[in-house]
Write an enzyme that holds these catalytic residues in place. Structure first.
Site, short mmCIF file in Angstrom:
data_model
loop_
_atom_site.label_atom_id
_atom_site.label_comp_id
_atom_site.label_asym_id
_atom_site.label_seq_id
_atom_site.Cartn_x
_atom_site.Cartn_y
_atom_site.Cartn_z
N SER A 160 -3.40 -1.45 4.96
CA SER A 160 -3.05 -0.02 4.76
C SER A 160 -4.27 0.70 4.41
O SER A 160 -5.37 0.78 5.13
CB SER A 160 -2.05 0.15 3.75
OG SER A 160 -1.61 1.40 3.67
N THR A 161 -4.21 1.59 3.32
CA THR A 161 -5.48 2.11 3.08
C THR A 161 -6.73 1.29 2.90
O THR A 161 -6.78 0.43 2.06
CB THR A 161 -5.26 2.95 1.68
OG1 THR A 161 -3.98 3.43 1.73
CG2 THR A 161 -6.54 4.06 1.43
N HIS A 187 -1.08 0.16 8.58
CA HIS A 187 -0.22 1.45 8.59
C HIS A 187 -0.97 2.67 9.20
O HIS A 187 -2.25 2.79 8.63
CB HIS A 187 0.00 1.78 7.09
CG HIS A 187 0.91 0.71 6.52
ND1 HIS A 187 0.94 0.68 5.09
CD2 HIS A 187 1.57 -0.12 6.96
CE1 HIS A 187 1.68 -0.10 4.66
NE2 HIS A 187 2.35 -0.93 5.75
N MET A 217 -2.46 0.59 -0.28
CA MET A 217 -1.44 1.19 -1.30
C MET A 217 -0.12 0.70 -1.45
O MET A 217 0.48 0.36 0.03
CB MET A 217 -1.31 2.61 -1.11
CG MET A 217 -2.53 3.73 -1.62
SD MET A 217 -2.04 5.23 -1.76
CE MET A 217 -1.92 5.71 0.01
N ASP A 235 3.93 -3.16 0.29
CA ASP A 235 4.38 -3.88 1.48
C ASP A 235 3.67 -4.87 2.05
O ASP A 235 2.59 -5.11 1.59
CB ASP A 235 4.23 -2.81 2.77
CG ASP A 235 4.54 -3.03 3.96
OD1 ASP A 235 5.52 -3.86 4.06
OD2 ASP A 235 4.17 -2.74 5.15
#
Length: 338
Positions: free
Chosen positions: A163-164, A190, A279, A282
């Site tokens: 993600s991030t 993401h 973050m 998930d």
């Protein structure tokens, strides 16, 4: 602590809106606003901000030129504000050192609450670093453990979640894959719709193996890397990929959990799952499914993660077999795939 932000955007309306939005966020304050890169650099020299939001397209000195100049002299985190028309430039910015990007709303009346929430979240995360869990898992100094050496002989698939900070990490990861790759690699990053196709294209130009955005009903082929498209979950169904609009999990679609859970049923113990920076949590449930099938899990360490959220969620549940730096994960993948 108050986080001081410099807003850089050529649109007077966007500068005003961003300033109002960020000043409404607890613990965040816009100290300066610039309409182009030259103005931004002058303001930084006078009053160094904690973080910068930077428009991709600007006159006089565009986003990439400004980013290069900032990173040459400062270590200030930079979040790019991008649109669906400049995806390629956005990914170049990430490679040049931008920490993250967020898509601008097409219109102020559309998805504005989501944009406001996401922007505040991404700014604050750089100033609330999570601590590493104490002695939950030992960090290995080896490129490849003896356990992984054995698994290499029966490996059938690799699944990766991020993600991030993920786009920049994935560039390093994908470049490490050997041209002799004989198993499929599946990735969930993401990312908004329309950006994943450009990201897959970017990875394909950098990798020594084919990288493409996954398609519904597509047959899985060995030696290829498949990236889940934004806005759809990627699930595996035998030797085919399915794209679904199932409900979001952890407020995201695609979700890592859907991929990992279905991959565990298809490949059983002959799978390696990797959780990179990001973050939230998930991927933790998906890792549990892989571990239930006796697969192997690798998590990125806190020191090299932009955000140690997703890896930590896996480690805290005792699901990680090995934690490693981004460089070490790249080395592991090379050894596993050559």
């Amino acid at each position: 602590m108050t986080i001081n932000v410099l807003v850089v955007d050529d649109s007077a309306l966007m500068r005003k809106v961003l300033t109002n939005v960020l000043n409404d966020c607890t613990g965040v304050r816009v100290t300066d606003a610039a309409r182009n890169g030259e103005e931004a650099l002058k303001l930084i020299n006078k009053n160094v901000p904690d973080i910068i939001t930077l428009d991709v397209e600007m006159p006089i000195m565009n986003g990439l030129e400004t980013l290069r100049a900032i990173k040459e002299f400062h270590s200030i985190p930079v979040i790019m504000l991008s649109s669906k028309t400049n995806e390629e430039t956005t990914f170049k910015a990430l490679e040049l050192g931008a920490e993250d990007f967020i898509e601008k709303p097409v219109a102020i009346s559309q998805n504005w609450d989501y944009f406001k929430t996401e922007l505040a979240k991404r700014i604050k995360v750089y100033f609330h670093k999570e601590q590493a869990p104490d002695d939950k898992i030992a960090k290995t100094e080896l490129k490849i453990t003896s356990c992984l050496e054995e698994r290499k002989q029966t490996l059938k698939a690799i699944v990766i979640g991020a993600s991030t900070g993920g786009p920049k990490a994935l560039v390093s990861i994908i470049q490490s894959l050997s041209e002799n790759l004989t198993v499929p690699v599946f990735i969930v990053q993401h990312m908004p719709e329309n950006f994943t196709a450009s990201f897959a294209h970017r990875l394909n130009t950098l990798a020594s193996v084919p990288v493409e955005e996954a398609k519904d009903g597509q047959r899985v082929l060995p030696g290829k890397v498949y990236l889940a498209p934004g806005g759809k979950h990627l699930v595996l169904d035998g030797n085919k990929m399915r794209l679904t609009k199932q409900p979001k999990r952890h407020s995201v679609r695609p979700a890592v959990d859907y991929l990992f859970e279905t991959a565990s049923t298809v490949y059983g113990k002959d799978i390696v799952g990797i959780i990179l920076t990001g973050m939230g949590k998930d991927g933790a449930e998906g890792c549990a499914a892989i571990k239930q099938q006796e697969g192997y899990i690798i998590t990125q360490d806190r020191q090299t993660s932009t955000v140690y959220g997703m890896p930590r969620a896996v480690v805290d549940r005792g699901l990680s077999d090995q934690t490693a730096s981004l460089t070490e994960i790249a080395d592991i993948l090379y050894e596993m795939t050559r």
